[in-house]
Design an enzyme around this catalytic site. Structure first.
Site, PDB file in Angstrom:
ATOM      1  N   ARG A   1       0.096  -9.391  13.305  1.00 30.48           N
ATOM      2  CA  ARG A   1      -0.481  -8.316  12.483  1.00 30.48           C
ATOM      3  C   ARG A   1      -1.406  -8.894  11.417  1.00 30.48           C
ATOM      4  O   ARG A   1      -2.441  -8.313  11.095  1.00 30.48           O
ATOM      5  CB  ARG A   1       0.636  -7.492  11.829  1.00 30.48           C
ATOM      6  CG  ARG A   1       1.440  -6.723  12.864  1.00 30.48           C
ATOM      7  CD  ARG A   1       2.589  -5.999  12.230  1.00 30.48           C
ATOM      8  NE  ARG A   1       2.155  -4.870  11.425  1.00 30.48           N
ATOM      9  CZ  ARG A   1       2.893  -4.296  10.510  1.00 30.48           C
ATOM     10  NH1 ARG A   1       4.103  -4.750  10.258  1.00 30.48           N
ATOM     11  NH2 ARG A   1       2.436  -3.272   9.840  1.00 30.48           N
TER      12      ARG A   1
ATOM     13  N   ARG B   1      11.478  -2.052  10.762  1.00 28.66           N
ATOM     14  CA  ARG B   1      10.481  -1.674  11.755  1.00 28.66           C
ATOM     15  C   ARG B   1      10.369  -2.764  12.805  1.00 28.66           C
ATOM     16  O   ARG B   1      10.356  -3.945  12.467  1.00 28.66           O
ATOM     17  CB  ARG B   1       9.120  -1.489  11.059  1.00 28.66           C
ATOM     18  CG  ARG B   1       8.973  -0.122  10.459  1.00 28.66           C
ATOM     19  CD  ARG B   1       7.783  -0.014   9.563  1.00 28.66           C
ATOM     20  NE  ARG B   1       6.571  -0.616  10.086  1.00 28.66           N
ATOM     21  CZ  ARG B   1       5.409  -0.566   9.458  1.00 28.66           C
ATOM     22  NH1 ARG B   1       5.298   0.076   8.306  1.00 28.66           N
ATOM     23  NH2 ARG B   1       4.347  -1.136   9.963  1.00 28.66           N
TER      24      ARG B   1
ATOM     25  N   ARG C   1      11.458  -5.958   4.474  1.00 31.57           N
ATOM     26  CA  ARG C   1      11.135  -4.537   4.308  1.00 31.57           C
ATOM     27  C   ARG C   1      12.122  -3.651   5.078  1.00 31.57           C
ATOM     28  O   ARG C   1      12.534  -3.970   6.187  1.00 31.57           O
ATOM     29  CB  ARG C   1       9.717  -4.286   4.807  1.00 31.57           C
ATOM     30  CG  ARG C   1       9.301  -2.847   4.677  1.00 31.57           C
ATOM     31  CD  ARG C   1       7.844  -2.713   4.510  1.00 31.57           C
ATOM     32  NE  ARG C   1       7.110  -3.040   5.726  1.00 31.57           N
ATOM     33  CZ  ARG C   1       5.801  -2.876   5.836  1.00 31.57           C
ATOM     34  NH1 ARG C   1       5.103  -2.450   4.809  1.00 31.57           N
ATOM     35  NH2 ARG C   1       5.193  -3.187   6.954  1.00 31.57           N
TER      36      ARG C   1
ATOM     37  N   LYS D   1       0.829  -1.209   0.000  1.00 27.26           N
ATOM     38  CA  LYS D   1       0.000   0.000   0.000  1.00 27.26           C
ATOM     39  C   LYS D   1       0.866   1.263   0.000  1.00 27.26           C
ATOM     40  O   LYS D   1       0.597   2.198  -0.749  1.00 27.26           O
ATOM     41  CB  LYS D   1      -0.935   0.021   1.223  1.00 27.26           C
ATOM     42  CG  LYS D   1      -1.904  -1.157   1.288  1.00 27.26           C
ATOM     43  CD  LYS D   1      -2.917  -0.991   2.403  1.00 27.26           C
ATOM     44  CE  LYS D   1      -2.330  -0.945   3.791  1.00 27.26           C
ATOM     45  NZ  LYS D   1      -1.696  -2.215   4.221  1.00 27.26           N
TER      46      LYS D   1
ATOM     47  N   ARG E   1      -9.120   0.837   9.244  1.00 24.70           N
ATOM     48  CA  ARG E   1      -8.709  -0.537   9.530  1.00 24.70           C
ATOM     49  C   ARG E   1      -9.793  -1.300  10.281  1.00 24.70           C
ATOM     50  O   ARG E   1      -9.613  -2.486  10.558  1.00 24.70           O
ATOM     51  CB  ARG E   1      -7.445  -0.519  10.362  1.00 24.70           C
ATOM     52  CG  ARG E   1      -6.162  -0.677   9.513  1.00 24.70           C
ATOM     53  CD  ARG E   1      -5.075  -0.949  10.454  1.00 24.70           C
ATOM     54  NE  ARG E   1      -3.831  -1.496  10.095  1.00 24.70           N
ATOM     55  CZ  ARG E   1      -2.803  -0.862   9.561  1.00 24.70           C
ATOM     56  NH1 ARG E   1      -2.923   0.341   9.120  1.00 24.70           N
ATOM     57  NH2 ARG E   1      -1.652  -1.463   9.439  1.00 24.70           N
TER      58      ARG E   1
END
Ligand code: AMP
Length: 209
Positions: free
Chosen positions: A166, A155, A122, A13, A88
């Site tokens: 998550r 992160r 990531r 996203k 969300r």
């Protein structure tokens, strides 16, 4: 144009929000980035949000809704905006409907197994919010942000054990939004597997950019 990007954490996203931002000339509102900035600055909101974020859980709806309302009131949102990572929950979606009219919710569809592999690779720039991936979207110079040169980080919530939590949170609380926007005739879907450029091509086509 007011656009929502839907999809699991790590679906791409943020990367596609940057693409649309450049192409359509509208800002991206990432609640994750706003929350991380608040945590970094040590504001009361950041302190409240940190424990939920570190555990891969959602920050309370009221906190996030208040933050988005403030951001939407800024002048750069006049022509429209892209919501990345918001709403969300159905409660957040209803709150957003009460503030503004959404044109489209674009789902970037990626299976869980692919997400898990992606998120652990990531890398993010804590200075400007840009995101990279060691394999799929590497920075030009390893460990440094292409945009601002700051060092890249992993992160804390991209660690493997938090990624599972998550994803579970996503399926439980965010996935119902797919039906929510389908019911309003506003849902579009693109396949989120492929190169960044391939997916950007599908996004551009879906949105008529
Ligand atoms: P993201 O960068 O969008 O993956 O967000 C990182 C973390 O921030 C999430 O795992 C949540 O803890 C929190 N967060 C971001 N956006 C929201 C939201 N709309 N509602 C609740 N929590 C959020």
């Amino acid at each position: 144009m007011k656009l929502i990007l839907l999809g699991a954490p790590g679906a791409g996203k943020g990367t596609q929000a940057e693409f649309i931002m450049k192409k359509a000339g509208i800002p991206s509102i990432s609640t994750g980035n706003l929350l991380r900035a608040a945590v970094k600055a040590g504001t009361p909101l950041g302190l409240q949000a940190k424990s939920a974020m570190d555990a891969g859980k959602l920050v309370p709806d009221e906190v996030v809704i208040g933050m988005v309302k403030e951001r939407l009131a800024e002048p750069d949102c006049g022509k429209g905006c892209i919501f990345d990572g918001f709403p969300r929950t159905v409660k957040q979606a209803e709150a957003l409907d009460a503030i503004t009219t959404i044109d489209c919710a674009l789902l970037i569809d990626v299976p869980d197994a692919v997400i898990e592999e992606r998120m652990t690779g990531r890398r993010v720039c804590l200075a400007c919010g840009a995101t990279f991936h060691v394999a799929a979207n590497p920075p030009k110079q390893e460990g440094a942000c292409d945009k601002c040169g700051a060092p890249l980080s992993i992160r804390p919530d991209d660690k493997a054990e938090v990624v599972k939590d998550r994803l579970a949170t996503y399926h439980e609380q965010t996935e119902p939004l797919i039906d929510y926007y389908r019911g309003k005739g506003k849902l579009k879907t693109v396949n989120g597997q492929g190169t960044v450029d391939e997916i950007s091509g599908l996004v551009a086509k879906a949105l008529g950019l």
